[in-house]
Design an enzyme around this catalytic site. Structure first.
Site, mmCIF file in Angstrom:
data_model
loop_
_atom_site.group_PDB
_atom_site.id
_atom_site.type_symbol
_atom_site.label_atom_id
_atom_site.label_comp_id
_atom_site.label_asym_id
_atom_site.label_seq_id
_atom_site.Cartn_x
_atom_site.Cartn_y
_atom_site.Cartn_z
ATOM 1 N N ILE A 11 0.827 -1.216 0.000
ATOM 2 C CA ILE A 11 0.000 0.000 0.000
ATOM 3 C C ILE A 11 0.861 1.267 0.000
ATOM 4 O O ILE A 11 0.459 2.297 -0.572
ATOM 5 C CB ILE A 11 -1.023 -0.004 1.164
ATOM 6 C CG1 ILE A 11 -2.165 0.959 0.867
ATOM 7 C CG2 ILE A 11 -0.395 0.314 2.497
ATOM 8 C CD1 ILE A 11 -2.967 0.634 -0.363
ATOM 9 N N SER A 33 12.017 0.885 6.726
ATOM 10 C CA SER A 33 11.538 -0.416 6.285
ATOM 11 C C SER A 33 12.718 -1.359 6.316
ATOM 12 O O SER A 33 13.840 -0.957 6.028
ATOM 13 C CB SER A 33 10.993 -0.288 4.856
ATOM 14 O OG SER A 33 9.962 -1.208 4.630
ATOM 15 N N ARG A 34 12.434 -2.632 6.670
ATOM 16 C CA ARG A 34 13.551 -3.569 6.777
ATOM 17 C C ARG A 34 14.042 -3.990 5.397
ATOM 18 O O ARG A 34 15.201 -4.320 5.212
ATOM 19 C CB ARG A 34 13.125 -4.782 7.604
ATOM 20 C CG ARG A 34 12.747 -4.410 9.029
ATOM 21 C CD ARG A 34 11.906 -5.472 9.675
ATOM 22 N NE ARG A 34 10.812 -5.863 8.811
ATOM 23 C CZ ARG A 34 9.953 -6.844 9.079
ATOM 24 N NH1 ARG A 34 10.073 -7.533 10.179
ATOM 25 N NH2 ARG A 34 8.986 -7.131 8.231
ATOM 26 N N LYS A 87 -5.299 1.978 7.942
ATOM 27 C CA LYS A 87 -6.384 1.235 8.568
ATOM 28 C C LYS A 87 -6.016 -0.249 8.648
ATOM 29 O O LYS A 87 -5.276 -0.716 7.793
ATOM 30 C CB LYS A 87 -7.706 1.415 7.819
ATOM 31 C CG LYS A 87 -7.675 1.203 6.308
ATOM 32 C CD LYS A 87 -7.432 -0.098 5.644
ATOM 33 C CE LYS A 87 -7.997 -1.376 6.055
ATOM 34 N NZ LYS A 87 -7.755 -2.448 5.063
ATOM 35 N N ASP A 165 -10.059 -7.402 6.898
ATOM 36 C CA ASP A 165 -9.110 -6.370 6.449
ATOM 37 C C ASP A 165 -9.748 -5.524 5.344
ATOM 38 O O ASP A 165 -9.810 -4.301 5.472
ATOM 39 C CB ASP A 165 -7.783 -7.003 6.019
ATOM 40 C CG ASP A 165 -6.803 -5.940 5.547
ATOM 41 O OD1 ASP A 165 -6.093 -5.371 6.388
ATOM 42 O OD2 ASP A 165 -6.796 -5.634 4.339
HETATM 43 P P1 NAP Z 1 2.476 -5.503 3.347
HETATM 44 O O1 NAP Z 1 2.925 -5.096 1.984
HETATM 45 O O2 NAP Z 1 2.465 -6.961 3.674
HETATM 46 O O3 NAP Z 1 3.288 -4.815 4.522
HETATM 47 C C1 NAP Z 1 3.784 -3.509 4.504
HETATM 48 C C2 NAP Z 1 5.205 -3.496 5.014
HETATM 49 O O4 NAP Z 1 5.207 -3.561 6.431
HETATM 50 C C3 NAP Z 1 6.036 -4.661 4.578
HETATM 51 O O5 NAP Z 1 6.535 -4.459 3.284
HETATM 52 C C4 NAP Z 1 7.108 -4.746 5.645
HETATM 53 O O6 NAP Z 1 8.204 -3.946 5.244
HETATM 54 C C5 NAP Z 1 6.444 -4.155 6.856
HETATM 55 N N1 NAP Z 1 6.157 -5.216 7.831
HETATM 56 C C6 NAP Z 1 5.425 -6.325 7.633
HETATM 57 N N2 NAP Z 1 5.390 -7.074 8.756
HETATM 58 C C7 NAP Z 1 6.110 -6.420 9.663
HETATM 59 C C8 NAP Z 1 6.471 -6.671 11.005
HETATM 60 N N3 NAP Z 1 6.054 -7.761 11.648
HETATM 61 N N4 NAP Z 1 7.233 -5.767 11.666
HETATM 62 C C9 NAP Z 1 7.649 -4.662 11.026
HETATM 63 N N5 NAP Z 1 7.368 -4.369 9.739
HETATM 64 C C10 NAP Z 1 6.584 -5.229 9.081
HETATM 65 O O7 NAP Z 1 1.020 -4.949 3.641
HETATM 66 P P2 NAP Z 1 0.128 -3.856 2.873
HETATM 67 O O8 NAP Z 1 -0.786 -4.540 1.911
HETATM 68 O O9 NAP Z 1 0.959 -2.730 2.397
HETATM 69 O O10 NAP Z 1 -0.807 -3.433 4.082
HETATM 70 C C11 NAP Z 1 -0.340 -2.624 5.150
HETATM 71 C C12 NAP Z 1 -1.534 -1.942 5.782
HETATM 72 O O11 NAP Z 1 -2.204 -1.193 4.743
HETATM 73 C C13 NAP Z 1 -2.569 -2.920 6.340
HETATM 74 O O12 NAP Z 1 -3.081 -2.463 7.549
HETATM 75 C C14 NAP Z 1 -3.660 -2.951 5.266
HETATM 76 O O13 NAP Z 1 -4.951 -3.149 5.834
HETATM 77 C C15 NAP Z 1 -3.571 -1.540 4.707
HETATM 78 N N6 NAP Z 1 -4.077 -1.463 3.328
HETATM 79 C C16 NAP Z 1 -3.713 -2.391 2.374
HETATM 80 C C17 NAP Z 1 -4.273 -2.347 1.107
HETATM 81 C C18 NAP Z 1 -3.936 -3.366 0.030
HETATM 82 O O14 NAP Z 1 -4.598 -3.374 -1.018
HETATM 83 N N7 NAP Z 1 -2.952 -4.227 0.204
HETATM 84 C C19 NAP Z 1 -5.193 -1.341 0.794
HETATM 85 C C20 NAP Z 1 -5.493 -0.376 1.749
HETATM 86 C C21 NAP Z 1 -4.936 -0.453 3.019
HETATM 87 P P3 NAP Z 1 9.720 -4.402 5.612
HETATM 88 O O15 NAP Z 1 9.775 -5.885 5.558
HETATM 89 O O16 NAP Z 1 10.520 -3.715 4.547
HETATM 90 O O17 NAP Z 1 9.943 -3.849 6.989
#
Ligand code: NAP
Length: 307
Positions: A11, A33-34, A87, A165
C-alpha cells in the site's frame, strides 16, 4: 512538511508514495523499512535511528500491518512526532485508545485513516441518507485475496483480521453514511483449517430504528470484484458500488472514478489539516464492529487456503 513513511510494502508503494509526491503539503523525507526503499529518499531500516537522525521530520505515516503498528506508533509519539495510521489503526481497540491518550498528553496529532470514507460518492450518499427512513442496508464486499494481498502471511495470523481487512473498509463507509450507530448481533465466520482468520463472513447488525442491516464479506471471489452497499429507504434505494466511487439512486448513476481514485490524496490533505490545527481524529467505530463480529462469530472450519 517533511514526512517519513514506515513499512514500504504494497500500500505504501501503490498509494502513499504517489499521494505524497502529488501533494503541495508534503515532502517524503525518509523511509523506514527492513527491506523496502523509495528511489531518491533516505532509507532507514530502524525506526529509532530515523527518529534520532532526522529531528527535522515531525510527521510519520505508518503503513505496516496492524500487529506491529502499536510499537512503532508509540515510539514516534514518545519522540514527539505526529502520527498517521493506515487502517485498521491497530490490532486492538485498547492499544488505539492508548495511542490516542499518549498523543493527547503530548499535544500531538494522531489520525486513524479510513481511506474508503474518502471515496468519491461517500459524502453524497451520507447527505442523501441523512433525512430518510432506512428500511434495510446490505453490504456485499467480495474480492480476490490473491490479487490484493499476494503472499501476505500476516493476514492469516492472529490480529491480521482476514477478510475483515477489506471488510472494515465497508464498515468505515457504513458508519460514516448512516445517521444512527449500529452494532453487531450475530456473525458466521468461515475459517480455513490452516489459518487463524476468516476468509468469509456473514454479519447481522442491530439498528436502533429497526432497519435490517447485514453484511457479507468474501475473499474467494475471482473475476469481477464486488464492493457494494445497498440502502433501501421509504422513498427509494441508494446503491454505492466500486467501493464508494459510484452511486445510484433508483438506478440513476453518478460518479465515474476508479476504485481507490482520490482517496489517499484526501487522507494526506486531512492529515495536513490536523497537524496545522493540532487536532486528533481517531474514530474507532469500524474497528469496534469488526472486533465484535470476531468476538461473537460462530467459527465454521472451511477448505485450507494456499496462496
Ligand atoms: P504488506 O505489503 O504486507 O506490509 C507492509 C510493510 O510492512 C512490509 O513491506 C514490511 O516492510 C512491513 N512489515 C510487515 N510485517 C512487519 C512486522 N512484523 N514488523 C515490522 N514491519 C513489518 O502490507 P500492505 O498490503 O501494504 O498493508 C499494510 C496496511 O495497509 C494494512 O493495515 C492494510 O490493511 C492496509 N491497506 C492495504 C491495502 C492493500 O490493497 N494491500 C489497501 C489499503 C490499506 P519491511 O519488511 O521492509 O519492513
Amino acid at each position: 512538511m517533511k514526512i517519513a513513511l514506515v513499512g514500504i510494502g504494497k500500500i505504501a508503494v501503490d498509494q502513499h508514495v504517489p499521494a505524497i509526491s502529488g501533494s503541495a503539503d508534503w515532502e517524503l523525507a525518509a523511509t523506514v523499512s527492513r527491506h523496502g526503499t523509495v528511489d531518491g529518499v533516505e532509507a532507514f531500516a530502524d525506526m529509532a535511528e530515523m527518529l534520532e537522525a532526522r529531528s527535522d521530520i515531525r510527521v510519520v505515516s505508518l503503513c505496516l500491518p496492524p500487529v506491529p503498528r502499536f510499537e512503532y506508533a508509540m515510539q514516534a509519539l514518545k519522540a514527539g512526532r505526529q502520527v498517521m495510521l493506515e487502517k485498521p489503526p491497530g490490532a486492538t481497540i485498547a492499544e488505539c485508545h492508548a495511542l490516542e491518550a499518549a498523543a493527547r498528553d503530548a499535544g500531538l496529532s494522531i489520525y486513524a485513516t479510513w481511506h474508503s470514507r474518502h471515496a468519491d460518492m461517500v459524502a453524497a450518499a451520507k447527505a442523501w441518507l441523512a433525512d430518510k427512513e432506512l428500511l434495510s442496508l446490505t453490504v456485499t464486499w467480495k474480492e480476490d485475496v490473491r490479487r490484493w494481498h499476494p503472499g501476505q502471511a500476516w493476514i492469516w495470523e492472529p490480529g491480521g483480521l482476514g477478510v475483515f481487512d477489506p471488510g472494515i473498509n465497508a464498515l468505515s463507509i457504513v458508519t460514516e453514511i448512516l445517521p444512527d450507530d449500529i452494532h453487531v448481533t450475530k456473525a458466521e465466520l468461515d475459517i480455513p483449517t490452516n489459518c487463524q482468520t476468516p476468509i468469509g463472513a456473514h454479519i447481522a447488525f442491530h439498528h436502533p430504528k429497526g432497519a435490517q442491516v447485514s453484511a457479507v464479506f468474501d475473499w474467494r471471489q475471482e473475476g469481477d470484484q464486488t464492493w457494494e452497499i445497498e440502502a433501501v429507504t421509504e422513498v427509494g434505494t441508494l446503491k454505492l458500488s466500486d467501493g464508494g466511487a459510484v452511486m445510484e439512486v433508483d438506478g440513476m448513476r453518478t460518479g465515474d472514478a476508479a476504485p481507490l481514485g482520490g482517496e489517499y490524496p484526501r487522507l494526506y490533505d486531512r492529515m495536513a489539516q490536523l497537524v496545522r490545527k493540532g487536532e486528533i481524529d481517531m474514530d474507532l467505530r469500524p474497528m469496534t464492529l469488526a472486533t465484535d463480529a470476531l468476538a461473537l462469530g460462530r467459527r465454521n472450519p472451511t477448505d485450507p487456503f494456499f496462496d
